[in-house]
Write an enzyme that holds these catalytic residues in place. Structure first.
Site, PDB file in Angstrom:
ATOM      1  N   ARG A  86       4.444   3.479   1.736  1.00 38.29           N
ATOM      2  CA  ARG A  86       3.341   2.572   2.088  1.00 38.29           C
ATOM      3  C   ARG A  86       2.565   3.163   3.245  1.00 38.29           C
ATOM      4  NH1 ARG A  86       4.374  -3.660   2.796  1.00 38.29           N
ATOM      5  NH2 ARG A  86       5.284  -3.033   4.787  1.00 38.29           N
TER       6      ARG A  86
ATOM      7  N   THR B 198      -3.160   0.595   5.610  1.00 38.09           N
ATOM      8  CA  THR B 198      -3.795  -0.079   4.462  1.00 38.09           C
ATOM      9  C   THR B 198      -2.782  -0.811   3.573  1.00 38.09           C
ATOM     10  OG1 THR B 198      -3.495   1.839   3.034  1.00 38.09           O
ATOM     11  CG2 THR B 198      -5.508   1.782   4.365  1.00 38.09           C
TER      12      THR B 198
ATOM     13  N   ASP C 110      12.834  -2.767   7.716  1.00 41.80           N
ATOM     14  CA  ASP C 110      12.433  -1.674   6.822  1.00 41.80           C
ATOM     15  C   ASP C 110      13.686  -1.136   6.126  1.00 41.80           C
ATOM     16  OD1 ASP C 110       9.951   0.710   6.770  1.00 41.80           O
ATOM     17  OD2 ASP C 110      11.941   1.120   5.963  1.00 41.80           O
TER      18      ASP C 110
ATOM     19  N   ASP D  13      14.419   2.709   6.417  1.00 41.45           N
ATOM     20  CA  ASP D  13      14.845   3.087   7.775  1.00 41.45           C
ATOM     21  C   ASP D  13      16.251   2.577   8.058  1.00 41.45           C
ATOM     22  OD1 ASP D  13      12.546   4.445   8.383  1.00 41.45           O
ATOM     23  OD2 ASP D  13      11.564   2.719   9.336  1.00 41.45           O
TER      24      ASP D  13
HETATM   25  O1  LIG Z   1       5.612  -4.144  -1.897  1.00 37.51           O
HETATM   26  P1  LIG Z   1       5.128  -3.153  -0.894  1.00 37.51           P
HETATM   27  O2  LIG Z   1       4.183  -3.754   0.110  1.00 37.51           O
HETATM   28  O3  LIG Z   1       4.564  -1.916  -1.523  1.00 37.51           O
HETATM   29  O4  LIG Z   1       6.371  -2.734   0.007  1.00 37.51           O
HETATM   30  C1  LIG Z   1       7.594  -2.404  -0.504  1.00 37.51           C
HETATM   31  C2  LIG Z   1       7.865  -0.932  -0.345  1.00 37.51           C
HETATM   32  O5  LIG Z   1       8.045  -0.608   1.042  1.00 37.51           O
HETATM   33  C3  LIG Z   1       9.290   0.074   1.199  1.00 37.51           C
HETATM   34  O6  LIG Z   1       9.146   1.439   1.042  1.00 37.51           O
HETATM   35  P2  LIG Z   1       8.503   2.389   2.151  1.00 37.51           P
HETATM   36  O7  LIG Z   1       7.050   2.579   1.909  1.00 37.51           O
HETATM   37  O8  LIG Z   1       8.890   1.928   3.517  1.00 37.51           O
HETATM   38  O9  LIG Z   1       9.168   3.779   1.817  1.00 37.51           O
HETATM   39  P3  LIG Z   1      10.668   4.267   2.085  1.00 37.51           P
HETATM   40  O10 LIG Z   1      11.528   3.611   1.039  1.00 37.51           O
HETATM   41  O11 LIG Z   1      10.578   5.727   1.910  1.00 37.51           O
HETATM   42  O12 LIG Z   1      11.043   3.857   3.473  1.00 37.51           O
HETATM   43  C4  LIG Z   1      10.135  -0.525   0.091  1.00 37.51           C
HETATM   44  O13 LIG Z   1      11.272   0.226  -0.190  1.00 37.51           O
HETATM   45  C5  LIG Z   1       9.174  -0.611  -1.042  1.00 37.51           C
HETATM   46  O14 LIG Z   1       9.053   0.582  -1.780  1.00 37.51           O
HETATM   47  O1  LIG Z   2       9.786  -6.059   4.902  1.00 37.92           O
HETATM   48  C1  LIG Z   2       9.564  -4.978   4.331  1.00 37.92           C
HETATM   49  C2  LIG Z   2       8.365  -4.710   3.636  1.00 37.92           C
HETATM   50  C3  LIG Z   2       8.210  -3.515   3.012  1.00 37.92           C
HETATM   51  N1  LIG Z   2       9.182  -2.601   3.063  1.00 37.92           N
HETATM   52  C4  LIG Z   2      10.344  -2.827   3.724  1.00 37.92           C
HETATM   53  O2  LIG Z   2      11.236  -1.967   3.750  1.00 37.92           O
HETATM   54  N2  LIG Z   2      10.508  -4.011   4.345  1.00 37.92           N
HETATM   55 MG   LIG Z   3      10.380   2.371   4.519  1.00 34.23          MG
END
Ligand SMILES: O=P(O)(O)OC[C@H]1O[C@H](OP(=O)(O)OP(=O)(O)O)[C@H](O)[C@@H]1O
Ligand SMILES: O=c1cc[nH]c(=O)[nH]1
Ligand SMILES: [Mg+2]
Length: 209
Positions: free
Chosen positions: A104, A108, A200, A203
């Site tokens: 993400r 944005t 997150d 993380d």
């Molecule tokens: O519904 P959305 O608003 O798109 O958010 C959800 C996304 O955010 C997180 O990923 P992130 O972008 O943090 O990536 P990561 O898993 O690599 O930390 C999560 O694992 C989803 O993929």
């Molecule tokens: O709360 C949230 C939203 C998006 N992605 C995450 O990992 N946590």
């Molecule tokens: Mg993430």
């Protein structure tokens, strides 16, 4: 809610509560996610078709039910989806796997793609897309757009937490895809995080913050 199954098994709810706690360690979070994923897998596969196979027990021959695991694809949205994938593969080791790399954009909240690899013939398989978080829905919607471009049409989405706003966006984009989740939380905050949520997921799994 139509099109959404909340998996309210007490073991799932108990483990989820521990995962939400801010003091839960990275190692604990990862272990719980793996444990919970086997329980979620059990529920999302509960209505899968069985075929009959002729087998011999020590006493006799019978036609016995078997699952066609090779007809399943688990599609993990990186990174956090891998936490669900692991336990699911423990239960269905012959499933095929797709990886969809997305993150993400923090400003944005758009999903930015960086990787995609799926079995060639997704069109002929049930595809279960996994990601712990359905927040705005941008990541899951983009992943399913991509799978549909490749011909997939029998798709389910599995997550741990879903925000009502994300569910609405998701269902507008993909009304044919049922959602399975352990919880529908209250709302998204101004930064697009699920509240109360668990923070997150990526993380917390990998200790990157
Ligand atoms: O519904 P959305 O608003 O798109 O958010 C959800 C996304 O955010 C997180 O990923 P992130 O972008 O943090 O990536 P990561 O898993 O690599 O930390 C999560 O694992 C989803 O993929
Ligand atoms: O709360 C949230 C939203 C998006 N992605 C995450 O990992 N946590
Ligand atoms: Mg993430």
């Amino acid at each position: 809610m139509n099109g959404v199954t909340v998996i309210d098994h007490p073991l799932v709810q108990h483990k989820l509560t521990i995962m939400r706690k801010k003091e839960t360690s990275t190692a604990g979070f990862r272990r719980l996610l793996k444990e919970i994923s086997t329980l979620l897998c059990y529920e999302i596969t509960r209505d899968l078709e069985l075929t009959m196979e002729r087998i011999e027990t020590p006493l006799t021959e019978i036609d016995a039910p078997v699952l066609e695991g090779k007809k399943l694809v688990f599609a993990s949205i990186l990174r956090a989806g891998n936490g669900l994938l692991e336990g699911m593969l423990d239960l269905v080791p012959s499933a095929r796997v797709a990886h969809i790399g997305l993150y993400r954009d923090h400003e944005t909240l758009e999903a930015i793609e960086y990787y995609f690899k799926a079995p060639e013939d997704v069109a002929n398989r049930l595809v279960i897309v996994v990601d712990p978080m359905l927040a705005t829905g941008n990541s899951s919607i983009a992943s399913i757009d991509k799978l549909k471009e490749r011909g997939a049409h029998n798709i389910r989405f599995l997550c741990l937490l879903a925000a009502p706003e994300g569910i609405a966006n998701f269902q507008k984009a993909h009304p044919d895809v049922p959602i399975y989740t352990a919880s529908i939380d209250s709302h998204l905050n101004e930064k697009g995080y699920i509240v109360p949520g668990l923070g997150d997921a990526g993380d917390r799994m990998y200790g990157t913050k």
